[in-house]
Design a protein around this motif. Structure first.
Motif, PDB file in Angstrom:
ATOM      1  N   GLU A  35       0.797  -1.218   0.000  1.00 50.12           N
ATOM      2  CA  GLU A  35       0.000   0.000   0.000  1.00 50.12           C
ATOM      3  C   GLU A  35       0.835   1.275   0.000  1.00 50.12           C
ATOM      4  OE1 GLU A  35      -2.920  -0.006   3.081  1.00 50.12           O
ATOM      5  OE2 GLU A  35      -4.254  -1.336   1.946  1.00 50.12           O
ATOM      6  N   THR A  36       2.133   1.162   0.195  1.00 52.80           N
ATOM      7  CA  THR A  36       2.983   2.348   0.182  1.00 52.80           C
ATOM      8  C   THR A  36       3.694   2.538  -1.162  1.00 52.80           C
ATOM      9  OG1 THR A  36       4.824   1.084   1.138  1.00 52.80           O
ATOM     10  CG2 THR A  36       3.373   2.262   2.668  1.00 52.80           C
ATOM     11  N   ASP A  37       3.357   1.702  -2.129  1.00 52.84           N
ATOM     12  CA  ASP A  37       3.933   1.857  -3.462  1.00 52.84           C
ATOM     13  C   ASP A  37       3.268   3.057  -4.144  1.00 52.84           C
ATOM     14  OD1 ASP A  37       4.434   1.533  -6.358  1.00 52.84           O
ATOM     15  OD2 ASP A  37       5.261  -0.413  -5.770  1.00 52.84           O
ATOM     16  N   PRO A  38       4.052   3.992  -4.698  1.00 55.57           N
ATOM     17  CA  PRO A  38       3.478   5.175  -5.350  1.00 55.57           C
ATOM     18  C   PRO A  38       2.509   4.831  -6.489  1.00 55.57           C
ATOM     19  CG  PRO A  38       5.820   5.464  -5.022  1.00 55.57           C
ATOM     20  CD  PRO A  38       5.520   4.035  -4.673  1.00 55.57           C
ATOM     21  N   ALA A  39       2.618   3.614  -7.030  1.00 54.43           N
ATOM     22  CA  ALA A  39       1.745   3.209  -8.135  1.00 54.43           C
ATOM     23  C   ALA A  39       0.370   2.750  -7.663  1.00 54.43           C
ATOM     24  CB  ALA A  39       2.404   2.080  -8.938  1.00 54.43           C
ATOM     25  N   LEU A  40       0.124   2.735  -6.351  1.00 55.74           N
ATOM     26  CA  LEU A  40      -1.167   2.270  -5.839  1.00 55.74           C
ATOM     27  C   LEU A  40      -2.355   2.988  -6.484  1.00 55.74           C
ATOM     28  CD1 LEU A  40      -2.886   0.541  -3.936  1.00 55.74           C
ATOM     29  CD2 LEU A  40      -2.472   2.241  -2.133  1.00 55.74           C
ATOM     30  N   PRO A  41      -2.327   4.322  -6.631  1.00 56.68           N
ATOM     31  CA  PRO A  41      -3.448   4.983  -7.300  1.00 56.68           C
ATOM     32  C   PRO A  41      -3.664   4.483  -8.725  1.00 56.68           C
ATOM     33  CG  PRO A  41      -2.114   6.596  -6.143  1.00 56.68           C
ATOM     34  CD  PRO A  41      -1.344   5.304  -6.131  1.00 56.68           C
ATOM     35  N   VAL A  42      -2.572   4.157  -9.411  1.00 56.37           N
ATOM     36  CA  VAL A  42      -2.677   3.656 -10.791  1.00 56.37           C
ATOM     37  C   VAL A  42      -3.324   2.272 -10.792  1.00 56.37           C
ATOM     38  CG1 VAL A  42      -1.420   3.145 -12.924  1.00 56.37           C
ATOM     39  CG2 VAL A  42      -0.608   4.962 -11.383  1.00 56.37           C
TER      40      VAL A  42
END
Length: 207
Positions: A136-143
């Motif tokens: 959940e802390t991966d910057p790509a989560l919104p993508v």
């Protein structure tokens, strides 16, 4: 003064009129069909976080953690979100116009959908087994969230209700869930104000 206040409000929140996060995502490239050019609403990674949080895809807790992200990884996620948006736009507008969508658009959406699926995993919780995001802390989560949302929108029963605003310069997308399925505008108040603002700018530039 009124126009300046309106612009300030828009920068703080997105106008969600589509009835689905993935469809609202397409509308984040505003004035897409305007002769003078489109207006980008996803200018920063923070914009992307605000959008996914406002649509309910991203929780406050998740957004708070991701706001610590800076640098190339955040920039990459923003570019991916825009690419996902344009891929969705190709397919959604083709559906509205009743034409076959470009193959590359469908293939790119498929890649984003699979990327989302690859980053979900089954985990045991006190309330039972749940499907959660692996990181959940991966910057790509919104993508990933938007990729999954796009796949859901395209395959849902309501996909046949996809419409575009009757204003030729606007053409914001929305799901027409009205009783008689005769909705023509993204939002009368929004499109009316946008049209007034456009005419005001045109009059000033003509002086």
């Amino acid at each position: 003064m009124l126009l300046e206040v309106t612009r300030t409000i828009v920068t703080k929140s997105f106008q969600l009129v589509a009835g689905h996060p993935a469809v609202d995502l397409v509308n984040t490239l505003d004035w897409r069909f305007r002769e003078a050019g489109a207006e980008e609403l996803l200018n920063t990674y923070e914009d992307l976080l605000r959008f996914t949080e406002q649509t309910g895809l991203l929780s406050q807790r998740q957004a708070k953690a991701l706001r610590r992200t800076e640098g190339p990884t955040a920039s990459r996620a923003l570019q991916q979100a825009r690419d996902l948006r344009e891929s969705a736009a190709q397919v959604f507008y083709a559906m509205v116009d009743r034409v076959e969508p470009p193959v590359e658009g469908v293939l790119r959406l498929d890649r984003y959908m699979h990327a989302a699926q690859a980053n979900r995993t089954l985990r045991w919780t006190p309330s039972g087994v749940k499907l959660v995001w692996a990181e959940e802390t991966d910057p790509a989560l919104p993508v990933w969230l938007l990729g999954q949302a796009a796949a859901d929108a395209l395959t849902s029963a309501s996909a046949g209700n996809l419409r575009a605003c009757a204003d030729a310069a606007c053409r914001w997308l929305f799901l027409d869930m009205s009783k008689n399925h005769m909705r023509r505008w993204c939002d009368m108040k929004i499109c009316g104000n946008r049209t007034k603002a456009r005419r005001f700018r045109e009059q000033r530039s003509a002086r």
